[in-house]
Scaffold this active site. Sequence first.
Site, mmCIF file in Angstrom:
data_model
loop_
_atom_site.group_PDB
_atom_site.id
_atom_site.type_symbol
_atom_site.label_atom_id
_atom_site.label_comp_id
_atom_site.label_asym_id
_atom_site.label_seq_id
_atom_site.Cartn_x
_atom_site.Cartn_y
_atom_site.Cartn_z
ATOM 1 C CE1 TYR A 79 -4.240 -1.462 -0.059
ATOM 2 C CE2 TYR A 79 -3.455 -2.855 1.728
ATOM 3 C CZ TYR A 79 -4.404 -2.560 0.763
ATOM 4 O OH TYR A 79 -5.511 -3.367 0.621
ATOM 5 N NE ARG B 267 -10.376 -1.987 -8.558
ATOM 6 C CZ ARG B 267 -9.870 -1.297 -7.533
ATOM 7 N NH1 ARG B 267 -9.027 -1.863 -6.674
ATOM 8 N NH2 ARG B 267 -10.215 -0.042 -7.335
ATOM 9 C CB THR C 159 -13.271 1.641 -1.888
ATOM 10 O OG1 THR C 159 -12.560 1.566 -3.124
ATOM 11 C CG2 THR C 159 -12.289 1.546 -0.732
ATOM 12 N NE ARG D 35 -13.824 -3.889 -1.307
ATOM 13 C CZ ARG D 35 -12.928 -3.210 -2.015
ATOM 14 N NH1 ARG D 35 -13.317 -2.471 -3.052
ATOM 15 N NH2 ARG D 35 -11.645 -3.267 -1.709
ATOM 16 C CG ASN E 159 -12.455 -2.623 1.925
ATOM 17 O OD1 ASN E 159 -11.538 -3.376 2.259
ATOM 18 N ND2 ASN E 159 -12.274 -1.603 1.106
ATOM 19 C CG HIS F 12 -6.154 -5.684 -2.565
ATOM 20 N ND1 HIS F 12 -6.024 -4.331 -2.770
ATOM 21 C CD2 HIS F 12 -5.283 -6.290 -3.417
ATOM 22 C CE1 HIS F 12 -5.086 -4.128 -3.700
ATOM 23 N NE2 HIS F 12 -4.620 -5.299 -4.106
HETATM 24 O O1 CDP Z 1 -9.219 -1.365 -2.164
HETATM 25 P P1 CDP Z 1 -9.556 -0.300 -3.182
HETATM 26 O O2 CDP Z 1 -8.621 -0.279 -4.361
HETATM 27 O O3 CDP Z 1 -11.002 -0.365 -3.585
HETATM 28 O O4 CDP Z 1 -9.437 1.100 -2.403
HETATM 29 P P2 CDP Z 1 -8.211 2.114 -2.224
HETATM 30 O O5 CDP Z 1 -8.759 3.489 -2.388
HETATM 31 O O6 CDP Z 1 -7.040 1.709 -3.067
HETATM 32 O O7 CDP Z 1 -7.823 1.943 -0.681
HETATM 33 C C1 CDP Z 1 -7.080 0.840 -0.235
HETATM 34 C C2 CDP Z 1 -7.686 0.364 1.060
HETATM 35 O O8 CDP Z 1 -7.487 1.325 2.083
HETATM 36 C C3 CDP Z 1 -9.213 0.168 1.016
HETATM 37 O O9 CDP Z 1 -9.597 -1.079 0.456
HETATM 38 C C4 CDP Z 1 -9.592 0.282 2.480
HETATM 39 O O10 CDP Z 1 -9.374 -0.937 3.181
HETATM 40 C C5 CDP Z 1 -8.588 1.328 2.982
HETATM 41 N N1 CDP Z 1 -9.188 2.668 3.041
HETATM 42 C C6 CDP Z 1 -9.661 3.152 4.265
HETATM 43 O O11 CDP Z 1 -9.560 2.471 5.290
HETATM 44 N N2 CDP Z 1 -10.237 4.404 4.328
HETATM 45 C C7 CDP Z 1 -10.327 5.177 3.238
HETATM 46 N N3 CDP Z 1 -10.875 6.388 3.334
HETATM 47 C C8 CDP Z 1 -9.860 4.707 2.008
HETATM 48 C C9 CDP Z 1 -9.295 3.440 1.939
HETATM 49 MG MG MG Z 2 -6.593 0.338 -4.538
#
Ligand code: CDP
Ligand code: MG
Length: 139
Positions: free
Chosen positions: A49, A85, A91, A102, A112, A115
Amino acid sequence: MEKTFVMLKSDGLKRGLLGEVLSRIEKKGYKVLALKIQNLTKDQLDKHYYEHLERPYFPSLVEYLTSGPVVHMVIGGDNVISGIRKLNGATDPEKAEMGSVRGDLAINMTKNLIHASDSLENAEREINLYFSDDEIVQY
Ligand code: CDP
Ligand code: MG
């Protein structure tokens, strides 16, 4: 065959949702090409990440993802990167459509459940973070 990296996050295994998630992936016609259960380290999460390191939610994300084992998968299929996705949904589980993993099963924005890689470049990068070439099968 296009490949993507999928991770069932730490509440998934605890809640007994591995079979449900694998079933949805298989029923869609995608192939499970590698599977591994592992406890994640902070170092692995910093790499995985790296784009989120400075975000305010990063510490709670690390706490969540190190709270129990996760399941890493390499999934293959036509257009599987965008397909998974879509199967996972948005998300934020509150915004994710019903019918998506989700939307149906996840708890909140951090917890959530799942991934999946968002691009070809990230799929290759993330697969290489967790798997060596000889751990990925073809069929
Ligand atoms: O997983 P995804 O690609 O859909 O989302 P991302 O925007 O790349 O964010 C990665 C991960 O960070 C998310 O799946 C959430 O678990 C976490 N996250 C969070 O806890 N709070 C946020 N405001 C945004 C992301
Ligand atoms: Mg992501």
